[in-house]
Write a protein that holds these residues in place. Structure first.
Motif, PDB file in Angstrom:
ATOM      1  N   PRO A  22      62.194  43.728  77.353  1.00 15.48           N
ATOM      2  CA  PRO A  22      60.994  43.104  77.709  1.00 15.48           C
ATOM      3  C   PRO A  22      59.994  43.451  77.053  1.00 15.48           C
ATOM      4  CG  PRO A  22      62.799  43.814  79.497  1.00 15.48           C
ATOM      5  CD  PRO A  22      63.383  44.312  78.286  1.00 15.48           C
ATOM      6  N   GLY A  23      59.014  42.600  76.592  1.00 12.05           N
ATOM      7  CA  GLY A  23      57.788  42.839  76.071  1.00 12.05           C
ATOM      8  C   GLY A  23      57.915  42.933  74.539  1.00 12.05           C
ATOM      9  N   SER A  24      58.931  42.816  74.020  1.00  7.69           N
ATOM     10  CA  SER A  24      59.106  42.445  72.499  1.00  7.69           C
ATOM     11  C   SER A  24      58.991  40.863  72.296  1.00  7.69           C
ATOM     12  CB  SER A  24      60.612  42.597  72.219  1.00  7.69           C
ATOM     13  OG  SER A  24      61.419  41.678  72.704  1.00  7.69           O
ATOM     14  N   GLY A  25      58.398  40.642  71.138  1.00  8.40           N
ATOM     15  CA  GLY A  25      58.333  39.488  70.528  1.00  8.40           C
ATOM     16  C   GLY A  25      59.559  38.273  70.838  1.00  8.40           C
ATOM     17  N   ARG A  26      60.718  38.973  70.284  1.00  7.78           N
ATOM     18  CA  ARG A  26      61.980  38.101  70.322  1.00  7.78           C
ATOM     19  C   ARG A  26      62.310  37.897  71.917  1.00  7.78           C
ATOM     20  NH1 ARG A  26      66.506  40.542  71.990  1.00  7.78           N
ATOM     21  NH2 ARG A  26      66.096  42.676  71.305  1.00  7.78           N
ATOM     22  N   THR A  27      61.979  38.575  72.852  1.00  9.00           N
ATOM     23  CA  THR A  27      62.369  38.120  74.177  1.00  9.00           C
ATOM     24  C   THR A  27      61.402  37.202  74.630  1.00  9.00           C
ATOM     25  OG1 THR A  27      63.705  40.074  74.711  1.00  9.00           O
ATOM     26  CG2 THR A  27      62.737  39.112  76.696  1.00  9.00           C
ATOM     27  N   ALA A  28      60.166  37.475  74.382  1.00  6.42           N
ATOM     28  CA  ALA A  28      59.143  36.577  74.761  1.00  6.42           C
ATOM     29  C   ALA A  28      59.284  35.074  74.306  1.00  6.42           C
ATOM     30  CB  ALA A  28      57.610  37.082  74.425  1.00  6.42           C
ATOM     31  N   ALA A  29      59.849  35.211  73.138  1.00  5.83           N
ATOM     32  CA  ALA A  29      59.911  33.752  72.521  1.00  5.83           C
ATOM     33  C   ALA A  29      61.163  32.924  73.106  1.00  5.83           C
ATOM     34  CB  ALA A  29      60.209  34.064  71.013  1.00  5.83           C
ATOM     35  N   HIS A  30      62.190  33.953  73.315  1.00  7.93           N
ATOM     36  CA  HIS A  30      63.617  33.318  73.919  1.00  7.93           C
ATOM     37  C   HIS A  30      63.042  32.961  75.400  1.00  7.93           C
ATOM     38  CE1 HIS A  30      67.570  33.091  75.605  1.00  7.93           C
ATOM     39  NE2 HIS A  30      66.976  34.027  76.591  1.00  7.93           N
ATOM     40  N   ARG A  31      62.632  33.872  76.118  1.00 10.19           N
ATOM     41  CA  ARG A  31      62.227  33.388  77.466  1.00 10.19           C
ATOM     42  C   ARG A  31      61.165  32.534  77.752  1.00 10.19           C
ATOM     43  NH1 ARG A  31      62.104  39.470  80.389  1.00 10.19           N
ATOM     44  NH2 ARG A  31      64.347  39.631  80.491  1.00 10.19           N
ATOM     45  N   LEU A  32      60.083  32.383  76.994  1.00 17.35           N
ATOM     46  CA  LEU A  32      58.898  31.711  77.278  1.00 17.35           C
ATOM     47  C   LEU A  32      58.835  30.698  76.405  1.00 17.35           C
ATOM     48  CD1 LEU A  32      56.611  34.848  78.180  1.00 17.35           C
ATOM     49  CD2 LEU A  32      58.049  33.499  79.624  1.00 17.35           C
ATOM     50  N   LEU A  33      59.274  30.668  75.364  1.00 13.63           N
ATOM     51  CA  LEU A  33      59.165  29.453  74.354  1.00 13.63           C
ATOM     52  C   LEU A  33      60.637  28.904  74.095  1.00 13.63           C
ATOM     53  CD1 LEU A  33      56.875  30.968  71.681  1.00 13.63           C
ATOM     54  CD2 LEU A  33      56.335  29.618  73.555  1.00 13.63           C
ATOM     55  N   HIS A  34      61.562  29.312  74.671  1.00 14.03           N
ATOM     56  CA  HIS A  34      62.962  28.570  74.359  1.00 14.03           C
ATOM     57  C   HIS A  34      63.172  28.586  73.139  1.00 14.03           C
ATOM     58  CE1 HIS A  34      62.473  28.146  78.933  1.00 14.03           C
ATOM     59  NE2 HIS A  34      61.391  27.298  78.441  1.00 14.03           N
ATOM     60  N   SER A  35      62.909  29.584  72.120  1.00 14.95           N
ATOM     61  CA  SER A  35      63.165  29.726  70.783  1.00 14.95           C
ATOM     62  C   SER A  35      64.638  30.253  70.715  1.00 14.95           C
ATOM     63  CB  SER A  35      62.049  30.433  70.120  1.00 14.95           C
ATOM     64  OG  SER A  35      60.868  29.783  70.146  1.00 14.95           O
ATOM     65  N   LYS A  36      65.284  29.943  69.344  1.00 13.02           N
ATOM     66  CA  LYS A  36      66.307  30.681  69.059  1.00 13.02           C
ATOM     67  C   LYS A  36      65.877  31.878  68.473  1.00 13.02           C
ATOM     68  CE  LYS A  36      69.112  26.489  68.592  1.00 13.02           C
ATOM     69  NZ  LYS A  36      69.999  25.704  67.777  1.00 13.02           N
ATOM     70  N   ALA A  37      65.776  33.243  68.911  1.00 13.17           N
ATOM     71  CA  ALA A  37      65.202  34.427  68.644  1.00 13.17           C
ATOM     72  C   ALA A  37      65.930  35.364  68.132  1.00 13.17           C
ATOM     73  CB  ALA A  37      64.097  34.750  69.870  1.00 13.17           C
ATOM     74  N   ILE A  38      65.801  36.041  66.909  1.00 12.02           N
ATOM     75  CA  ILE A  38      66.629  37.024  66.363  1.00 12.02           C
ATOM     76  C   ILE A  38      65.892  38.288  66.013  1.00 12.02           C
ATOM     77  CG2 ILE A  38      68.109  37.542  64.530  1.00 12.02           C
ATOM     78  CD1 ILE A  38      68.903  34.357  64.538  1.00 12.02           C
ATOM     79  N   THR A  39      66.310  39.307  66.153  1.00 11.64           N
ATOM     80  CA  THR A  39      65.587  40.596  65.520  1.00 11.64           C
ATOM     81  C   THR A  39      66.466  41.086  64.396  1.00 11.64           C
ATOM     82  OG1 THR A  39      64.642  41.224  67.532  1.00 11.64           O
ATOM     83  CG2 THR A  39      64.979  42.770  65.938  1.00 11.64           C
ATOM     84  N   VAL A  40      66.236  41.210  63.277  1.00 10.90           N
ATOM     85  CA  VAL A  40      66.859  41.742  62.118  1.00 10.90           C
ATOM     86  C   VAL A  40      66.412  43.207  62.004  1.00 10.90           C
ATOM     87  CG1 VAL A  40      67.362  41.450  59.601  1.00 10.90           C
ATOM     88  CG2 VAL A  40      66.758  39.323  60.984  1.00 10.90           C
ATOM     89  N   GLU A  41      67.613  44.066  61.920  1.00 12.23           N
ATOM     90  CA  GLU A  41      67.351  45.380  61.875  1.00 12.23           C
ATOM     91  C   GLU A  41      68.320  46.099  60.665  1.00 12.23           C
ATOM     92  OE1 GLU A  41      65.531  47.474  63.523  1.00 12.23           O
ATOM     93  OE2 GLU A  41      65.178  46.847  65.450  1.00 12.23           O
ATOM     94  N   THR A  42      67.679  46.128  59.428  1.00  9.27           N
ATOM     95  CA  THR A  42      68.330  46.713  58.437  1.00  9.27           C
ATOM     96  C   THR A  42      68.176  48.289  58.479  1.00  9.27           C
ATOM     97  OG1 THR A  42      66.519  46.501  56.944  1.00  9.27           O
ATOM     98  CG2 THR A  42      68.378  44.929  56.562  1.00  9.27           C
TER      99      THR A  42
END
Length: 241
Positions: A178-198
């Motif tokens: 909650p509060g992340s760009g990924r979760t906001a995009a997923h929940r509120l914009l219904h985007s397929k949202a991914i965080t990449v962590e190398t």
């Protein structure tokens, strides 16, 4: 292919450049953000490298629209700090809820304007998830029940086939933040949202090339590019992108 440079939060002290790249025909929109945390280096270099590839016609957007924000948090990046407050905890959490920082508010307005089918947030973390499941280095993260999950699993399998050392393989994580760009995009914009962590324990060149390779897979899946050379056969090959 048309490339435009614009300013995000241009009337504030948080202003930063972003780019809108349009193909010659309509299609999906993909949004890529980097530098949300100012102390993470390779993700910013990856976003800049992707822009150079587009500007030099090494990579072409055939259809659809790509939005790239190479350094979201310029102030944190100049000081090489994560950011105070942590910007990735300030995005809207509920419909009609305001973001808790002017910069995350501006970034979310941009995402809401373009309604991206895919929202990709580039990051780095310490350690290796295959060695210690408590760390996020070498992970692709999506929200539970996200439409991005099949591709995340596919990309992780592809990446791992090209990495010889199993301890540095990628893992899939399904988690809410909650509060992340990924979760906001997923929940509120219904985007397929991914965080990449190398993993920042790897050499910078390897991290950058992993991120570029992951982005190419996503852009190919979204239909923005046609890329027949997505999977290397050896770890060293992955570092030649």
């Amino acid at each position: 292919m048309d490339i435009q440079e614009r300013l995000l939060a241009k009337a504030t002290k948080f202003k930063t450049s972003y780019y809108v790249i349009r193909g010659s025909s309509k299609g999906n929109t993909v949004m890529v953000t980097a530098g949300v945390h100012g102390d993470e280096r390779a993700n910013i270099l990856s976003a800049k490298k992707l822009m150079r590839m587009l500007q030099n016609d090494i990579l072409r957007i055939n259809q659809g629209t790509l939005i790239i924000v190479p350094i979201v948090n310029q102030n944190a990046y100049k000081r090489r700090i994560r950011g105070i407050p942590d910007l990735n905890r300030t995005f809207p959490r509920k419909p009609n809820e305001a973001a808790r920082h002017p910069l995350s508010a501006a970034l979310f307005r941009l995402a809401a304007e373009f309604q991206p089918a895919w929202y990709i947030d580039l990051h780095e973390a310490r350690g290796f998830s295959k060695v210690n499941p408590k760390v996020l280095g070498q992970t692709l993260i999506a929200n539970p029940k996200s439409g991005a999950i099949p591709l995340v699993k596919q990309i992780v399998a592809r990446m791992n086939r090209s990495i010889a050392k199993k301890s540095t393989h990628f893992s899939v994580r399904l988690r809410k933040l909650p509060g992340s760009g990924r979760t906001a995009a997923h929940r509120l914009l219904h985007s397929k949202a991914i965080t990449v962590e190398t993993s920042c324990n790897l050499p910078v060149s390897v991290r950058v090339n992993y991120q570029i390779k992951i982005l190419r897979n996503i852009l190919n899946e979204a239909g923005l590019i046609k890329d027949d050379d997505l999977v290397g056969s050896q770890q060293s090959k992955a570092a030649t992108f």
